[in-house]
Design a protein around this motif. Sequence first.
Motif, PDB file in Angstrom:
ATOM      1  N   VAL A 558      43.996  25.664   3.995  1.00 46.50           N
ATOM      2  CA  VAL A 558      44.264  26.742   2.898  1.00 46.50           C
ATOM      3  C   VAL A 558      44.549  25.894   1.675  1.00 46.50           C
ATOM      4  CG1 VAL A 558      46.088  28.771   3.105  1.00 46.50           C
ATOM      5  CG2 VAL A 558      45.546  27.336   5.298  1.00 46.50           C
ATOM      6  N   ASP A 559      45.517  25.443   1.615  1.00 41.73           N
ATOM      7  CA  ASP A 559      46.013  25.058   0.123  1.00 41.73           C
ATOM      8  C   ASP A 559      45.390  24.748  -0.835  1.00 41.73           C
ATOM      9  OD1 ASP A 559      48.173  26.653   0.389  1.00 41.73           O
ATOM     10  OD2 ASP A 559      49.260  24.694   1.489  1.00 41.73           O
ATOM     11  N   ASP A 560      44.164  23.344  -0.178  1.00 40.77           N
ATOM     12  CA  ASP A 560      42.543  23.463  -1.028  1.00 40.77           C
ATOM     13  C   ASP A 560      41.529  23.579  -1.023  1.00 40.77           C
ATOM     14  OD1 ASP A 560      45.314  21.296  -1.615  1.00 40.77           O
ATOM     15  OD2 ASP A 560      44.580  19.864  -0.095  1.00 40.77           O
ATOM     16  N   ILE A 561      40.912  24.399  -0.107  1.00 34.50           N
ATOM     17  CA  ILE A 561      39.924  24.753  -0.201  1.00 34.50           C
ATOM     18  C   ILE A 561      39.972  26.084  -0.211  1.00 34.50           C
ATOM     19  CG2 ILE A 561      37.781  25.160   1.442  1.00 34.50           C
ATOM     20  CD1 ILE A 561      39.510  22.696   2.696  1.00 34.50           C
ATOM     21  N   GLN A 562      38.956  26.634  -1.172  1.00 35.91           N
ATOM     22  CA  GLN A 562      39.052  28.505  -1.678  1.00 35.91           C
ATOM     23  C   GLN A 562      37.522  28.535  -1.641  1.00 35.91           C
ATOM     24  OE1 GLN A 562      41.109  30.063  -3.011  1.00 35.91           O
ATOM     25  NE2 GLN A 562      39.920  31.720  -2.154  1.00 35.91           N
ATOM     26  N   VAL A 563      37.119  30.314  -0.670  1.00 37.98           N
ATOM     27  CA  VAL A 563      36.306  30.719  -0.126  1.00 37.98           C
ATOM     28  C   VAL A 563      35.528  31.393  -1.857  1.00 37.98           C
ATOM     29  CG1 VAL A 563      34.527  31.770   1.462  1.00 37.98           C
ATOM     30  CG2 VAL A 563      35.835  29.441   2.127  1.00 37.98           C
ATOM     31  N   LEU A 564      34.260  31.247  -2.252  1.00 40.02           N
ATOM     32  CA  LEU A 564      34.386  32.178  -2.966  1.00 40.02           C
ATOM     33  C   LEU A 564      33.130  32.783  -2.939  1.00 40.02           C
ATOM     34  CD1 LEU A 564      35.291  30.411  -6.376  1.00 40.02           C
ATOM     35  CD2 LEU A 564      36.537  31.139  -5.115  1.00 40.02           C
ATOM     36  N   SER A 565      33.146  34.313  -2.426  1.00 43.53           N
ATOM     37  CA  SER A 565      31.774  35.076  -2.212  1.00 43.53           C
ATOM     38  C   SER A 565      31.277  35.407  -3.476  1.00 43.53           C
ATOM     39  CB  SER A 565      31.879  35.586  -0.643  1.00 43.53           C
ATOM     40  OG  SER A 565      30.816  36.224  -0.627  1.00 43.53           O
ATOM     41  N   PRO A 566      29.663  36.379  -3.777  1.00 46.73           N
ATOM     42  CA  PRO A 566      29.385  37.042  -5.040  1.00 46.73           C
ATOM     43  C   PRO A 566      29.459  38.404  -3.958  1.00 46.73           C
ATOM     44  CG  PRO A 566      27.821  35.710  -3.811  1.00 46.73           C
ATOM     45  CD  PRO A 566      29.198  35.098  -2.932  1.00 46.73           C
ATOM     46  N   MET A 567      29.832  38.922  -3.422  1.00 45.65           N
ATOM     47  CA  MET A 567      30.585  39.837  -2.748  1.00 45.65           C
ATOM     48  C   MET A 567      31.234  40.489  -1.650  1.00 45.65           C
ATOM     49  SD  MET A 567      25.983  41.281  -2.808  1.00 45.65           S
ATOM     50  CE  MET A 567      26.761  42.973  -2.825  1.00 45.65           C
ATOM     51  N   HIS A 568      31.614  41.539  -1.836  1.00 46.94           N
ATOM     52  CA  HIS A 568      33.068  42.121  -1.211  1.00 46.94           C
ATOM     53  C   HIS A 568      32.132  41.975   0.250  1.00 46.94           C
ATOM     54  CE1 HIS A 568      35.707  41.742  -3.832  1.00 46.94           C
ATOM     55  NE2 HIS A 568      35.858  42.209  -4.334  1.00 46.94           N
ATOM     56  N   ARG A 569      30.878  43.222   0.502  1.00 45.62           N
ATOM     57  CA  ARG A 569      30.576  43.659   1.892  1.00 45.62           C
ATOM     58  C   ARG A 569      29.875  42.360   1.993  1.00 45.62           C
ATOM     59  NH1 ARG A 569      32.362  49.201   2.123  1.00 45.62           N
ATOM     60  NH2 ARG A 569      34.030  48.666   0.975  1.00 45.62           N
ATOM     61  N   GLY A 570      29.438  42.466   3.645  1.00 45.72           N
ATOM     62  CA  GLY A 570      28.238  41.966   4.360  1.00 45.72           C
ATOM     63  C   GLY A 570      28.567  40.617   5.287  1.00 45.72           C
ATOM     64  N   SER A 571      28.142  40.193   5.938  1.00 42.14           N
ATOM     65  CA  SER A 571      27.914  39.231   6.725  1.00 42.14           C
ATOM     66  C   SER A 571      28.879  38.296   6.385  1.00 42.14           C
ATOM     67  CB  SER A 571      26.593  38.899   7.754  1.00 42.14           C
ATOM     68  OG  SER A 571      26.322  39.665   7.934  1.00 42.14           O
ATOM     69  N   ALA A 572      28.485  37.440   5.043  1.00 38.89           N
ATOM     70  CA  ALA A 572      29.705  36.833   4.435  1.00 38.89           C
ATOM     71  C   ALA A 572      30.132  36.916   3.001  1.00 38.89           C
ATOM     72  CB  ALA A 572      27.911  35.272   3.408  1.00 38.89           C
ATOM     73  N   GLY A 573      30.587  38.013   3.268  1.00 40.96           N
ATOM     74  CA  GLY A 573      31.006  38.733   1.643  1.00 40.96           C
ATOM     75  C   GLY A 573      32.520  38.322   2.703  1.00 40.96           C
ATOM     76  N   VAL A 574      33.509  39.198   1.438  1.00 40.52           N
ATOM     77  CA  VAL A 574      34.654  38.201   0.571  1.00 40.52           C
ATOM     78  C   VAL A 574      35.679  39.197   1.997  1.00 40.52           C
ATOM     79  CG1 VAL A 574      36.588  39.016  -0.080  1.00 40.52           C
ATOM     80  CG2 VAL A 574      35.128  38.009  -1.237  1.00 40.52           C
ATOM     81  N   GLU A 575      35.445  40.382   2.389  1.00 41.42           N
ATOM     82  CA  GLU A 575      36.214  40.813   3.668  1.00 41.42           C
ATOM     83  C   GLU A 575      36.151  40.636   5.105  1.00 41.42           C
ATOM     84  OE1 GLU A 575      35.261  45.329   2.887  1.00 41.42           O
ATOM     85  OE2 GLU A 575      35.636  45.289   1.442  1.00 41.42           O
ATOM     86  N   GLU A 576      34.543  39.959   5.788  1.00 38.64           N
ATOM     87  CA  GLU A 576      34.695  39.513   6.722  1.00 38.64           C
ATOM     88  C   GLU A 576      34.789  38.112   6.922  1.00 38.64           C
ATOM     89  OE1 GLU A 576      33.225  39.125  10.583  1.00 38.64           O
ATOM     90  OE2 GLU A 576      33.420  41.366   8.906  1.00 38.64           O
TER      91      GLU A 576
END
Length: 733
Positions: A558-576
Amino acid sequence: MKTPNPPEEDLKRTLRGTLERIVFHNEENCWTVLRLKLQSRADPVTVVGTIPAPQPGTALSVTGVWVNDQRFGRQFKMESFEALLPASIDGILHYLGSGLIKGIGPRMAKRIVDKFGVDAFRILDEQSELLEQVKGISPRKLESIKKAWSEHRGIRDLIMFLQPHGISAAYAVRIFKQYGGNALDVVQENPYRLAMDVYGIGFTTADSIAMKLGFDPAGELRAEAGLLYTLRKLNDEGHVFYPLEELIHKCADDLGAETETIRQALSALQGEERVVIDDLWNEAHEPYQGVYLSRYYHYEKNIAHYLHRLLHSPKSVSFPDPEDLLKGVLSMLPQELAEEQIKAARAALFDKLLVITGGPGTGKTTVINGIIKLFEKRGAKVLLAAPTGRAAKRMAEATGREAKTIHRLLEYSPREDGFQRNENHPLACGLLVIDEASMLDTMLMCHLAKALPLGSTLVLAGDVNQLPSVGPGNVLGDIMDSGTARIVCLTEIFRQAAESEIIVNAHLINHGQVPPLSNNSSPSDFYFIRRDDPEQAADLLVELVRDHIPRKFGFDPVDDIQVLSPMHRGSAGVEELNTRLQAALNKESKRIKRGARSFCLGDKVMQIRNNYDKDVFNGDIGRVCQVNEEEKELTVRYEDKNVIYAQEELDEISMAYAVSVHKSQGSEYPAVVIPVLTEHYMLLQRNLLYTGVTRGKRLVILVGSPRAMHIAVNNNRTKRRFTWLDRRLAAGE
C-alpha cells in the motif's frame, strides 16, 4: 347507467405512519423498499419507491397506489412522499439517534428524549438553550447541535423539493451549504446556478430541474448557463480560451439551440463581464476571436504583466566577480558539473527568469543546489517551492532546505478566501526556485507572478516532456516558447543514473524508441510482462502488488507500490483496479458508504479537488485512519495533518490504490506498476507513458501488450491547448 367503482389498485391514496425498517436502499438512485407502520393496522405495510436518505423512526406521509407484485405480493407503490417529524417517544428517539443530526448519536438522543420526552423537537426549535441540562452537552456542543438542527430543517425542505428531480440528499446538503437559508429560493428562481456554483452538479441535472419548473428550453437563461458550463468543461480539458465560432456551434449542438440564441447569450455574458472576447490570430496570421471566462483572461494577462515587470527590473542580488564566485562554489560541490550544468548556474547570476529543463538523471537537482549556494554566498534569501506537497517534500530532501507548496508559500487563507502574498505584500527573497514547473497551471502561476519581488530571480525547473498541468494552460511550455526566458536544456545522463534501466528506458521512450521488452534473468529495476488480454493483465497486476513485489523486493503493497493507469474505465482502468486492489489489500470491516463505493479503515485515498478550507489539494494522497460509523464521518491522515470528512463530502476523495497517470504528476513512488493495453488506445501517448515511467524511483513494471507499447511510443501527437500566454509574453503585454 351507474359507473363501476375502480379497483383498489387504481385509486391514489395517502398513507401516514412511521418508517419501521429499511428492507433495501440503493444510494445511487435512491430506490427503496421499506416497512411502514400505520396506526390503523397491526402489521406494517411494504412501500416501494424513491426516497433519499431514509431513516428509521421518520414519520412519513406517502402518496401512491396499491399494486400486486407477482413475486413479492401486495405493496404500496409510492409516487411522492413528505417526511414528518415523529410524535411518539420511540419515533423521536429513532429520528434523533439516526445520525441525521450531526453531533447527536443514539446515546445522546436517548438522554435528550429522557429529559424532554415528546417536547424534544419543540425544545430544539424554540428553547435550545435548555439542552445544556442534558449530560454531555457543553456550551460548545450546544452551539454545534443548534447549527446542525437549523441546517437539518432547511435541508429537509430542500430534499423534499429536489428528490423528485433525482438529486440525492448528499447534494442537497452541499447546495444548502452553498446558499444557506436561501437555498430553496435560489434553486427555484434559477436552477442553472447549481451547475455553476455547486461541485458535482452538472448542467444536465440543473437543466432537468429547470425544465420541470417550466423554464423556456429556447430561452436565453438556459443558453447563458450552457455557455458558461461549456467553457468550464473546456477549462477542465486544459484550454484557457476557446475559438468563438467553434464555441458557438459546440454549444448550439449540445443544447439543441439556434446559433443566434447562443450569440445573444454570449453578448449578454460579455455585457455582464462574465466572459471576455479577445481578438487573436491563428498560425496563418488570420484573425479570429477567442472566448475566455473572465477570470482566466485576467490570469493570463496578469502572468504576462508581472513577468514582464520582473524582467525589466534590476536584480536585487549583485555578483561583482561572477566567474570567480562560480568557480569557487562549483569546486565545493560533491561532484563535478557538466558544461550544460555550468551554463545553467552561470545564467542564474545574470538572468531574472531562467528555465532549467531535462529528463531524469540529467542533474537538475545538482544545478539547483549550485544556484542556491551562489545566492547564499551573497547573503540572499532563497525560497523553494513546488506545486504539490509530495514534490515539495522531495525538493526539501534533495536540497537540505525547507521547501513549501506554492499555496503555503503564498499563504492562502480560507478565511480571507485568497492568497495573502501578492503585489502589495510580495515574497521576501532574492531567489525563488520552483520545481516540477510543468505542473504549474494558469491560475497558480498568476498568483505566483503577482507575489514576485521586482528584484528577485525566478528559476523554473521541470521536465517539459511530461504531461502538461492538470489545470488549464501550458505555462512552462508557453514561457519557453515566448523567447523571454533564458532556457537551459540538460541532456547528458550521468554515469550513476545511466545504471538505472528506469532512466535509460525513460529517455528511449522520450526519443521515440521502444525499450527492450524481453526481460533477461539478471536483476533489474525495469520489467515488461506480456499480457494481451485486459482481464488477465488486471489479474496479474493485483497478484504483483499483493504478493510478488512485496515478496521479491520488500516493498509495502500500500505505502510503497503505486498502480498508474492511463484511463479511468475498462478492465485495467483506475476504477476497476481500485475495486480489485481494495478487496485484495484491505480486509477491514469498519466502513462508510458513498454511492457505490465503500471507504474502509486503512484505505489509501486521494483528494481530487482543491479544498482550501481543509488545506488539502488535488492529488494529495493519505490513509483512512479513523471511521466513525455513528457520526458517518471518516478521518484521513495526510503527511502532516488529519482531515475529517462528513459523508456528504466523500466525493472529494477517491480510492488511490490505483490513480491515473495525470494525477501522479509531481510524485515519485518506490515502485510503480502500469498497465499498457490496446483498450487504452485513446490515451496511448508518448508523454503519458514517459510521465508514468518516470514516477518510479526503484522499480517499474509494465504489464500489457507489445503492440500497445509501440502505439504509445510512436504517438507523439499531443492535444492542443488553446492558450495565448506565449504571445502575450512575447508582446510584452
